[in-house]
Design an enzyme around this catalytic site. Sequence first.
Site, PDB file in Angstrom:
ATOM      1  CB  THR A  84     -34.872 -65.933  83.661  1.00  0.00           C
ATOM      2  OG1 THR A  84     -34.444 -65.421  82.380  1.00  0.00           O
ATOM      3  CG2 THR A  84     -33.719 -65.849  84.635  1.00  0.00           C
ATOM      4  CG  PHE A 156     -26.040 -58.001  73.687  1.00  0.00           C
ATOM      5  CD1 PHE A 156     -27.293 -57.452  73.886  1.00  0.00           C
ATOM      6  CD2 PHE A 156     -25.000 -57.597  74.513  1.00  0.00           C
ATOM      7  CE1 PHE A 156     -27.508 -56.490  74.868  1.00  0.00           C
ATOM      8  CE2 PHE A 156     -25.205 -56.641  75.505  1.00  0.00           C
ATOM      9  CZ  PHE A 156     -26.467 -56.091  75.678  1.00  0.00           C
ATOM     10  CD  GLN A 157     -23.443 -65.370  73.980  1.00  0.00           C
ATOM     11  OE1 GLN A 157     -22.842 -64.883  74.931  1.00  0.00           O
ATOM     12  NE2 GLN A 157     -23.816 -66.632  73.975  1.00  0.00           N
ATOM     13  CD  GLU A 159     -31.607 -70.206  70.625  1.00  0.00           C
ATOM     14  OE1 GLU A 159     -31.885 -71.214  69.956  1.00  0.00           O
ATOM     15  OE2 GLU A 159     -32.274 -69.829  71.598  1.00  0.00           O
ATOM     16  CG  LEU A 259     -36.045 -52.806  58.086  1.00  0.00           C
ATOM     17  CD1 LEU A 259     -35.682 -51.747  57.054  1.00  0.00           C
ATOM     18  CD2 LEU A 259     -37.301 -52.392  58.849  1.00  0.00           C
ATOM     19  N   GLY A 260     -36.775 -57.683  57.691  1.00  0.00           N
ATOM     20  CA  GLY A 260     -37.268 -58.816  56.910  1.00  0.00           C
ATOM     21  C   GLY A 260     -38.672 -59.201  57.339  1.00  0.00           C
ATOM     22  CB  CYS A 269     -34.016 -63.741  73.281  1.00  0.00           C
ATOM     23  SG  CYS A 269     -32.553 -64.608  73.892  1.00  0.00           S
ATOM     24  CE  LYS A 272     -36.091 -65.789  78.725  1.00  0.00           C
ATOM     25  NZ  LYS A 272     -35.492 -64.717  79.572  1.00  0.00           N
ATOM     26  NE  ARG A 335     -35.577 -72.288  74.184  1.00  0.00           N
ATOM     27  CZ  ARG A 335     -34.500 -71.927  74.885  1.00  0.00           C
ATOM     28  NH1 ARG A 335     -34.615 -71.682  76.182  1.00  0.00           N
ATOM     29  NH2 ARG A 335     -33.326 -71.811  74.291  1.00  0.00           N
TER      30      ARG A 335
END
Length: 430
Positions: A84, A156-157, A159, A259-260, A269, A272, A335
Site C-alpha cells: 500500500t 508488527f514485524q 525488517e 530513544l536512540g 513503515c 509511509k 526505502r
Amino acid sequence: MKLSIIGSGYVGTTIAACFAELGHDVVNVDIDEDIVAALNDGRSPIHEPGLDELVAEHAGDRLRATTDYEEILDTDATFLALPTPATDDGSIDLGAVKAASTSLGETLAAKDDYHLVVTKSTVVPTTTEEVVGPRIAAASGKTVGEEFDIAMNPEFQREGTAVEDFLAPDKIVLGAHTDRAYDLLDDIFAPLVERADEPPVVKTGIREAEMIKYANNAFLAAKISLANDLANICKEFGVDSAEVLDAIGLDSRIGSAFLGAGLGWGGSCFPKDTAAIIAAARGRGYEPRLLQAAVDVNDGQPERMLDLLRERFDPEGKRVAVLGLSFKPGTDDIRGSRSIPLVEALLDAGADVVGYDPVATENMRELFPDIDYADSAAAALVDADAALVATDWDEFAALDEQFDEMREPVVIDGRRIVTRRDGIDYESLV
C-alpha cells in the site's frame, strides 16, 4: 489448517514461511513468476535473517507458491499481504488491494463452503469494510458475514527481525465482527500462542485493528523524533545526549526502547504510515500537529548532518564516503533510508560520492547509478575527504586504522557508533 497468502513481499513471504513453521499448509499467490519460482525452489526473494532457512525447510512440503488464484479454493482462509505505497499527498495507494480483492472474489464465486479473508496489509480505518469486503462480495456474488467473512490482523514485524517478531510477538491483534471469524482466527493462531508463551491476544473491531497498526508506528516514530529533538537541544548546550536519554529511559513510564537519537527513522513503515494517517486525519478535517512535527524533525536530521560537514569545508569537488545505505542494519531495504537525502544533497553540492553497504548496494545503485560504490568500508574510505555514517552496521563500529587512509579524516557520525580517537576530526550528529 490450509492458508493462502496473496502477495509475497516482506510481509507475505515472512508470514507464509512462519505459518508453515507453525504447521499450517500454506500457498503463496503472486503475479511475479520469478518470485513464485524462487519460493518453490526453496529460496527467499527478500533478504531477511532467518527467512532463508524457513523457506528452504518448508518449500515443497507445507509451503508452495503459485500464480493461480484457483489454488485458493482449497484453503480455509486468505491473508491479503499486498503493498500500500504512499501517493504524492501521503495517502495510500490501494490499487493492489483492490485488484486482489476483485480477483479473490471472482475465485471465491466457485467455492461452496465458508471462507475467511484477512487483511494483513497496512490500511487506514474503514478500508477492509468499505473496500475489501464490498469488492469481494461484488465479484463473488456472496454475502459478507454469511458465506464469507472479513477480518483484520495487523503485522508488527520489523525488517531485520521479522521472523523473530512473528514467532515471538509482543501481541496478536485480531479484528473481526462475527464469532465464526474469531473462532477461525483462534484456530489459525493457536499454535503461535502456545509456542510464544501466551502473548496477549487483543480481540477488537476491524477498524480498531486497522488503527492499532497506525497508532503503534506513529507513537514509535514520534518517540524517536522527540529523542532527536532533545538530543539536538543537548548538542546546542554541549550536553552529552546519550547520558541524558539513557537516564530518562530508566523511568518506567518512558522506557529505553526507541530513544536512540541520530539521523532519524526510515524504512517501509514509519514514513509511509505516518504520512498515511496524517493524510487520513486531514481528510476528516483534523490537523495532527504532533505527528506532523515528528515528521518535520525527522526530515531535518540529514540537513543538520550536512551542516556539520559544511562547517569544515565546502563539499564541492570533495570525495565523501557515505557508510550505510539501507535504512537500518540487517536488511537490504533502502526505502526511506536517511542516506538518500544525504546523497542527493551531496550531489547537488557537487561532491564526489562513494557509497558502501554490506547488502544494500545494488538496491541503491538503481536509484543512484552514477555514484561510486565500494566493496568494503575500508575501500570507501581510501582518499575520502569525509565519511558520513548513516546506518549503524556493526562493522562500522569496528573501524579504526581504516580512517587513516582518508585524505582528511573528517567523520560525521549519524548513529554514534564510531569510537572517537586522536587523529580523526570526529563529530557525532547528536
